[in-house]
Scaffold this active site. Sequence first.
Site, mmCIF file in Angstrom:
data_model
loop_
_atom_site.group_PDB
_atom_site.id
_atom_site.type_symbol
_atom_site.label_atom_id
_atom_site.label_comp_id
_atom_site.label_asym_id
_atom_site.label_seq_id
_atom_site.Cartn_x
_atom_site.Cartn_y
_atom_site.Cartn_z
ATOM 1 C CG HIS A 1 -43.848 -50.010 16.803
ATOM 2 N ND1 HIS A 1 -44.865 -49.124 17.057
ATOM 3 C CD2 HIS A 1 -44.378 -51.251 16.985
ATOM 4 C CE1 HIS A 1 -45.965 -49.792 17.361
ATOM 5 N NE2 HIS A 1 -45.696 -51.091 17.323
ATOM 6 C CD GLU A 2 -42.457 -54.644 17.405
ATOM 7 O OE1 GLU A 2 -42.855 -55.068 18.521
ATOM 8 O OE2 GLU A 2 -43.236 -54.409 16.465
ATOM 9 C CG HIS B 1 -44.731 -52.843 21.931
ATOM 10 N ND1 HIS B 1 -45.922 -52.234 22.241
ATOM 11 C CD2 HIS B 1 -44.778 -53.141 20.610
ATOM 12 C CE1 HIS B 1 -46.673 -52.171 21.143
ATOM 13 N NE2 HIS B 1 -45.999 -52.703 20.144
#
Length: 228
Positions: free
Chosen positions: A100-101, A104
């Site tokens: 998920h990070e 980004h």
Amino acid sequence: MIGLFDPIYWLFILPPLALALIASARVKTTFKKFDKVATSSGMTGAQAAAAVARAGGAEVTIERTKGFLTDHYDPRTKTLRLSAAVYDGQSVSAVAVAAHEAGHAIQDVKSYPWLRMRSSLVPATILGSNSWFIVFLVGAFMTIEPLMIIGVVLLGLTVVFQIVTLPVEFDASNRAKAVLTEAGIVVTDRERDGVASVLNAAAMTYVAGAIMSLMTLLYYASILMGRD
């Protein structure tokens, strides 16, 4: 009465506060549940983050950071900071959060518009979150309506920031799930379901936070406009 000592305040805040507490508890229990489920690939969170970022064309530095679920991406230094449980973990939970990070980071390199908008709002949001209540309170006690309006506008900036954050977080999760599957980092239905559960639980914390901020804004706007 204003704020904590006003019964009307709690009518606005208690429902989203309850939702926020439930969301926070759910993300912790979901992470712990799937932290016991190993991935078929055997990758650590750090390795999964690197693979996802690389697949999306992002070059990042990956570091450990202290705390539990303190994972984040710093666009200024192009750095992924992962908590120890995620950085070293080989579980579905660790891989999901790390990916998920990395999502980004992919947004950053792709100039994802909602991420760019959120980044542009950071200075105004910091100003608003640090000053809105003092400005509003001074205006209320001195009966200076323009100050009260400024306070509500400053609070509104923080609400806008949190609302803009929602598509950023949802998109990062979607990118993470897609790349994890395409790269063969998660293979089985159990792993994919676990990744989705962890990321969906995390998303609910952002939704709850946005709702709470919005209800706070409505409460203070109602004072400004007159409750009657």
